[in-house]
Design a protein around this motif. Structure first.
Motif, mmCIF file in Angstrom:
data_model
loop_
_atom_site.group_PDB
_atom_site.id
_atom_site.type_symbol
_atom_site.label_atom_id
_atom_site.label_comp_id
_atom_site.label_asym_id
_atom_site.label_seq_id
_atom_site.Cartn_x
_atom_site.Cartn_y
_atom_site.Cartn_z
ATOM 1 N N ARG A 1 0.831 -1.208 0.000
ATOM 2 C CA ARG A 1 0.000 0.000 0.000
ATOM 3 C C ARG A 1 0.859 1.248 0.000
ATOM 4 N NH1 ARG A 1 -4.278 -0.513 4.692
ATOM 5 N NH2 ARG A 1 -4.860 1.447 3.752
ATOM 6 N N ARG A 2 0.236 2.367 -0.346
ATOM 7 C CA ARG A 2 0.932 3.658 -0.320
ATOM 8 C C ARG A 2 1.523 3.938 1.043
ATOM 9 N NH1 ARG A 2 -3.087 8.019 -2.888
ATOM 10 N NH2 ARG A 2 -4.467 6.741 -1.680
ATOM 11 N N SER A 3 0.740 3.686 2.085
ATOM 12 C CA SER A 3 1.206 3.992 3.440
ATOM 13 C C SER A 3 2.447 3.180 3.798
ATOM 14 C CB SER A 3 0.092 3.754 4.459
ATOM 15 O OG SER A 3 -0.445 2.456 4.319
ATOM 16 N N GLU A 4 2.498 1.924 3.404
ATOM 17 C CA GLU A 4 3.685 1.106 3.694
ATOM 18 C C GLU A 4 4.908 1.689 3.003
ATOM 19 O OE1 GLU A 4 5.461 -3.405 3.061
ATOM 20 O OE2 GLU A 4 3.320 -3.059 2.788
ATOM 21 N N TYR A 5 4.768 2.062 1.744
ATOM 22 C CA TYR A 5 5.898 2.617 0.995
ATOM 23 C C TYR A 5 6.352 3.952 1.582
ATOM 24 C CZ TYR A 5 8.780 4.605 -2.608
ATOM 25 O OH TYR A 5 9.830 5.193 -3.269
ATOM 26 N N TRP A 6 5.413 4.872 1.782
ATOM 27 C CA TRP A 6 5.800 6.223 2.209
ATOM 28 C C TRP A 6 6.278 6.271 3.654
ATOM 29 C CZ3 TRP A 6 7.423 9.323 -1.188
ATOM 30 C CH2 TRP A 6 6.895 9.304 -2.471
ATOM 31 N N VAL B 1 19.687 -1.139 3.919
ATOM 32 C CA VAL B 1 18.298 -0.953 3.471
ATOM 33 C C VAL B 1 18.181 -0.853 1.951
ATOM 34 C CG1 VAL B 1 17.502 0.109 5.616
ATOM 35 C CG2 VAL B 1 18.341 1.558 3.760
ATOM 36 N N PHE B 2 19.274 -1.134 1.241
ATOM 37 C CA PHE B 2 19.236 -1.047 -0.220
ATOM 38 C C PHE B 2 18.234 -2.033 -0.820
ATOM 39 C CE2 PHE B 2 20.954 -2.361 -4.396
ATOM 40 C CZ PHE B 2 20.775 -1.156 -5.069
ATOM 41 N N LEU B 3 18.366 -3.321 -0.503
ATOM 42 C CA LEU B 3 17.431 -4.319 -1.039
ATOM 43 C C LEU B 3 16.003 -4.116 -0.544
ATOM 44 C CD1 LEU B 3 19.367 -7.700 -1.240
ATOM 45 C CD2 LEU B 3 18.448 -6.323 -3.100
ATOM 46 N N PRO B 4 15.780 -3.859 0.750
ATOM 47 C CA PRO B 4 14.403 -3.601 1.182
ATOM 48 C C PRO B 4 13.769 -2.405 0.458
ATOM 49 C CG PRO B 4 15.769 -4.022 3.086
ATOM 50 C CD PRO B 4 16.691 -3.941 1.904
ATOM 51 N N SER B 5 14.562 -1.393 0.151
ATOM 52 C CA SER B 5 14.037 -0.222 -0.557
ATOM 53 C C SER B 5 13.582 -0.584 -1.960
ATOM 54 C CB SER B 5 15.094 0.882 -0.646
ATOM 55 O OG SER B 5 15.458 1.320 0.625
ATOM 56 N N ILE B 6 14.383 -1.369 -2.645
ATOM 57 C CA ILE B 6 13.993 -1.788 -3.990
ATOM 58 C C ILE B 6 12.773 -2.698 -3.930
ATOM 59 C CG2 ILE B 6 14.725 -3.088 -6.026
ATOM 60 C CD1 ILE B 6 17.550 -2.052 -5.500
ATOM 61 N N ALA B 7 12.753 -3.611 -2.966
ATOM 62 C CA ALA B 7 11.636 -4.550 -2.847
ATOM 63 C C ALA B 7 10.323 -3.836 -2.563
ATOM 64 C CB ALA B 7 11.921 -5.580 -1.758
ATOM 65 N N VAL B 8 10.321 -2.876 -1.644
ATOM 66 C CA VAL B 8 9.077 -2.170 -1.331
ATOM 67 C C VAL B 8 8.662 -1.282 -2.514
ATOM 68 C CG1 VAL B 8 9.982 -0.117 -0.133
ATOM 69 C CG2 VAL B 8 7.791 -1.085 0.549
ATOM 70 N N PHE B 9 9.623 -0.763 -3.267
ATOM 71 C CA PHE B 9 9.297 0.003 -4.479
ATOM 72 C C PHE B 9 8.616 -0.902 -5.502
ATOM 73 C CE2 PHE B 9 10.274 1.082 -8.816
ATOM 74 C CZ PHE B 9 9.796 2.374 -8.907
ATOM 75 N N VAL B 10 9.168 -2.080 -5.731
ATOM 76 C CA VAL B 10 8.600 -2.999 -6.718
ATOM 77 C C VAL B 10 7.184 -3.402 -6.298
ATOM 78 C CG1 VAL B 10 8.810 -5.333 -7.679
ATOM 79 C CG2 VAL B 10 10.812 -3.834 -7.571
ATOM 80 N N ARG B 11 6.996 -3.710 -5.023
ATOM 81 C CA ARG B 11 5.655 -4.069 -4.552
ATOM 82 C C ARG B 11 4.684 -2.904 -4.680
ATOM 83 N NH1 ARG B 11 8.636 -6.248 -0.321
ATOM 84 N NH2 ARG B 11 7.721 -4.749 1.129
ATOM 85 N N ARG B 12 5.187 -1.684 -4.499
ATOM 86 C CA ARG B 12 4.332 -0.498 -4.668
ATOM 87 C C ARG B 12 3.919 -0.340 -6.132
ATOM 88 N NH1 ARG B 12 0.368 1.722 -4.002
ATOM 89 N NH2 ARG B 12 0.183 3.880 -4.580
ATOM 90 N N MET B 13 4.848 -0.571 -7.041
ATOM 91 C CA MET B 13 4.504 -0.525 -8.466
ATOM 92 C C MET B 13 3.473 -1.600 -8.793
ATOM 93 S SD MET B 13 6.041 1.871 -10.273
ATOM 94 C CE MET B 13 5.487 2.900 -8.943
ATOM 95 N N HIS B 14 3.637 -2.796 -8.219
ATOM 96 C CA HIS B 14 2.658 -3.853 -8.432
ATOM 97 C C HIS B 14 1.279 -3.430 -7.946
ATOM 98 C CE1 HIS B 14 5.868 -7.304 -8.425
ATOM 99 N NE2 HIS B 14 5.959 -6.522 -9.497
ATOM 100 N N ASP B 15 1.228 -2.687 -6.865
ATOM 101 C CA ASP B 15 -0.048 -2.241 -6.312
ATOM 102 C C ASP B 15 -0.776 -1.307 -7.267
ATOM 103 O OD1 ASP B 15 -1.971 -2.286 -4.214
ATOM 104 O OD2 ASP B 15 -1.295 -0.294 -3.595
#
Length: 121
Positions: free
Chosen positions: A19-24, A64-78
């Motif tokens: 979700r947006r809230s998780e990413y931001w 936090v490099f990999l977690p940042s990319i992972a949460v970005f990718v999941r946000r794009m999927h959303d």
């Protein structure tokens, strides 16, 4: 803080949706942590020669490099987009603007090919 910890727990999960809230919130807590670590680096003198950041900042950034990319990718999927949209950021200014627009958009209604809507879960 739960969103930040949740993103860290799924640090290499590139499937699903966020979700947006998780990413931001993840971005917010990372920014706060980096500012604090930058100040600590300045105070204790662990800055690298000629660079505005130091050892603590660098170690945290790598962590936090990999977690940042992972949460970005999941946000794009959303939003119904592939994670490969990250490469549009290679286009100066325009790429960042396009990504920002994508990142602030609401979740795609219902299920999409990346999974169920996290708002409804």
């Amino acid at each position: 803080m739960n969103y930040y910890l949740e993103a860290l727990k799924k640090y290499v999960v590139f499937q699903g949706r966020s979700r947006r809230s998780e990413y931001w919130f993840f971005v917010l807590f990372n920014t706060i942590a980096l500012i604090i670590l930058g100040v600590i680096d300045n105070v204790i003198g662990t800055n690298f020669e000629g660079v505005p950041y130091g050892a603590l900042y660098s170690i945290y950034s790598l962590g936090v490099f990999l977690p940042s990319i992972a949460v970005f990718v999941r946000r794009m999927h959303d939003t119904g987009r592939s994670g490969f949209w990250i490469f549009i950021s290679l286009i100066p200014l325009i790429g960042a603007i396009v990504l920002l627009i994508f990142l602030v958009q609401d979740s795609q209604e219902g299920d999409n090919k990346y999974g169920p809507n996290p708002k409804l879960a």
